[in-house]
Enzyme design. Structure first.
Site, mmCIF file in Angstrom:
data_model
loop_
_atom_site.group_PDB
_atom_site.id
_atom_site.type_symbol
_atom_site.label_atom_id
_atom_site.label_comp_id
_atom_site.label_asym_id
_atom_site.label_seq_id
_atom_site.Cartn_x
_atom_site.Cartn_y
_atom_site.Cartn_z
ATOM 1 C CD GLN A 197 -0.981 -0.948 3.603
ATOM 2 O OE1 GLN A 197 -2.186 -1.095 3.483
ATOM 3 N NE2 GLN A 197 -0.330 -1.418 4.660
ATOM 4 C CG ASP A 214 -5.851 -1.778 15.267
ATOM 5 O OD1 ASP A 214 -6.800 -1.195 14.720
ATOM 6 O OD2 ASP A 214 -4.789 -1.198 15.582
HETATM 7 N N1 SAM Z 1 -7.331 1.838 13.640
HETATM 8 C C1 SAM Z 1 -7.310 1.743 12.235
HETATM 9 C C2 SAM Z 1 -8.675 1.723 11.591
HETATM 10 O O1 SAM Z 1 -9.653 1.318 12.219
HETATM 11 O O2 SAM Z 1 -8.753 2.139 10.415
HETATM 12 C C3 SAM Z 1 -6.456 0.616 11.738
HETATM 13 C C4 SAM Z 1 -5.085 0.699 12.310
HETATM 14 S S1 SAM Z 1 -3.802 -0.245 11.718
HETATM 15 C C5 SAM Z 1 -2.905 1.008 10.875
HETATM 16 C C6 SAM Z 1 -4.376 -1.346 10.478
HETATM 17 C C7 SAM Z 1 -3.238 -2.202 9.950
HETATM 18 O O3 SAM Z 1 -3.710 -3.463 9.479
HETATM 19 C C8 SAM Z 1 -2.446 -1.589 8.775
HETATM 20 O O4 SAM Z 1 -1.185 -1.176 9.237
HETATM 21 C C9 SAM Z 1 -2.380 -2.712 7.733
HETATM 22 O O5 SAM Z 1 -1.110 -2.819 7.108
HETATM 23 C C10 SAM Z 1 -2.709 -3.928 8.589
HETATM 24 N N2 SAM Z 1 -3.218 -5.068 7.840
HETATM 25 C C11 SAM Z 1 -4.060 -5.043 6.775
HETATM 26 N N3 SAM Z 1 -4.280 -6.294 6.345
HETATM 27 C C12 SAM Z 1 -3.591 -7.135 7.155
HETATM 28 C C13 SAM Z 1 -3.424 -8.549 7.218
HETATM 29 N N4 SAM Z 1 -4.038 -9.331 6.338
HETATM 30 N N5 SAM Z 1 -2.626 -9.057 8.195
HETATM 31 C C14 SAM Z 1 -2.004 -8.251 9.093
HETATM 32 N N6 SAM Z 1 -2.119 -6.912 9.067
HETATM 33 C C15 SAM Z 1 -2.899 -6.354 8.122
#
Ligand code: SAM
Length: 282
Positions: free
Chosen positions: A40, A164
């Site tokens: 991303q 999260d």
């Molecule tokens: N609090 C935020 C919201 O509700 O929008 C989300 C916070 S956190 C930044 C979300 C994280 O999930 C991102 O850093 C993303 O890279 C991660 N993520 C997305 N898909 C994922 C997956 N399949 N496994 C692990 N992490 C993942």
């Protein structure tokens, strides 16, 4: 940058499209950091109203204005619903806000943080210290892989699992599937519980209902709770908690060094508005 436009007067605005009829615009003072990862586009922007903003592929993830509301609600509630968890798994959570909230509990021995994108963690550690913190607790083990693949095959390992995730598009889509929740169920100990962010009751009722139903099918005790997070579309945000055992949130173990949650909010967040009760409980 995705969603960023410069007006004729030189002003920069980040436009986040919720759907064809609604967008939110943030006036941006400065681009602090931007990089493209394998997964991303990651940017950290300084905004006029919301302080620093973490943006992934044009979608706002968290802000220094109200990120603590979300991070506290998704962390402290499951900890207080469990009887002193020792081993906690966070899936996603690359801004480290959840890991920092969990660090407030001395009885937690280990926090596995499984984030697909190492560059999100690196970017937040350098440019978003308001949320990522100055230092990371040594109990936090960061593992950079897909959360769904990580949890598959794990049996009886964790006391609490916190999902999260970003919105259900791109790499996070899989984190809203039934099979993923089933694998989480298996990874939990016999008194284990999980929580996930289940989107906006106002704008995303279909996602909320699907998450709730998936979790309800697996866990004997499923409860929904809410908080108001102005950054997220619709304002009102939901969290779904699934537990293998009956639970009561215990206010006596709630950390005291919080900005939003307190013992009254801990209980009150489970009180649902009428439309939500009807949608969820029928
Ligand atoms: N609090 C935020 C919201 O509700 O929008 C989300 C916070 S956190 C930044 C979300 C994280 O999930 C991102 O850093 C993303 O890279 C991660 N993520 C997305 N898909 C994922 C997956 N399949 N496994 C692990 N992490 C993942």
């Amino acid at each position: 940058l995705k969603g960023l436009t410069q007006k004729e007067n030189g002003e920069m605005w980040l436009e986040e499209f919720e759907n064809n009829g609604f967008k939110a615009s943030y006036k941006i003072k400065e681009i602090l950091h931007t990089t493209q990862s394998q997964f991303q586009e990651i940017s950290i922007l300084e905004s006029e109203m919301f302080g620093k903003i973490l943006v992934l592929d044009g979608i706002v993830q968290t802000t220094s204005l109200d990120g603590h509301i979300y991070n506290e609600m998704i962390s402290h509630v499951p900890i207080c619903a469990h009887h002193k968890p020792k081993n906690v798994l966070v899936i996603g959570g690359g801004d480290l806000g959840v890991a920092n909230e969990l660090s407030k509990y001395p009885f937690i021995e280990n926090i596995d943080l499984v984030e697909i994108d190492a560059l999100v963690v690196e970017s937040c550690k350098t440019h978003l210290k308001e949320i990522a913190g100055e230092t990371t607790d040594p109990r936090v083990q960061a593992l950079y892989e897909d959360g769904a693949a990580f949890v598959k095959g794990k049996k009886n390992v964790y006391d609490v699992v916190i999902v999260d995730s970003s919105d259900p598009i791109g790499p996070a889509e899989i984190l809203f599937h039934y099979d993923f929740y089933k694998d989480i169920y298996e990874s939990l100990k016999e008194d284990g519980l999980m929580v996930c962010q289940s989107q906006s009751p106002i704008f995303h009722m279909n996602v909320l209902k699907q998450s709730f139903q998936n979790i309800h099918q697996l866990f004997s005790f499923t409860r929904l709770y809410t908080a108001v997070v102005p950054t997220y579309p619709g304002g009102l945000w939901s969290f779904t908690l699934g537990s293998k055992k009956e639970f009561k949130v215990k206010k006596d173990i709630l950390a005291t060094n919080t900005k939003y949650i307190n013992s009254k909010i801990l209980k009150a967040s489970f009180k649902l508005p009428q439309f939500l009760k009807q949608e969820i409980l029928g």
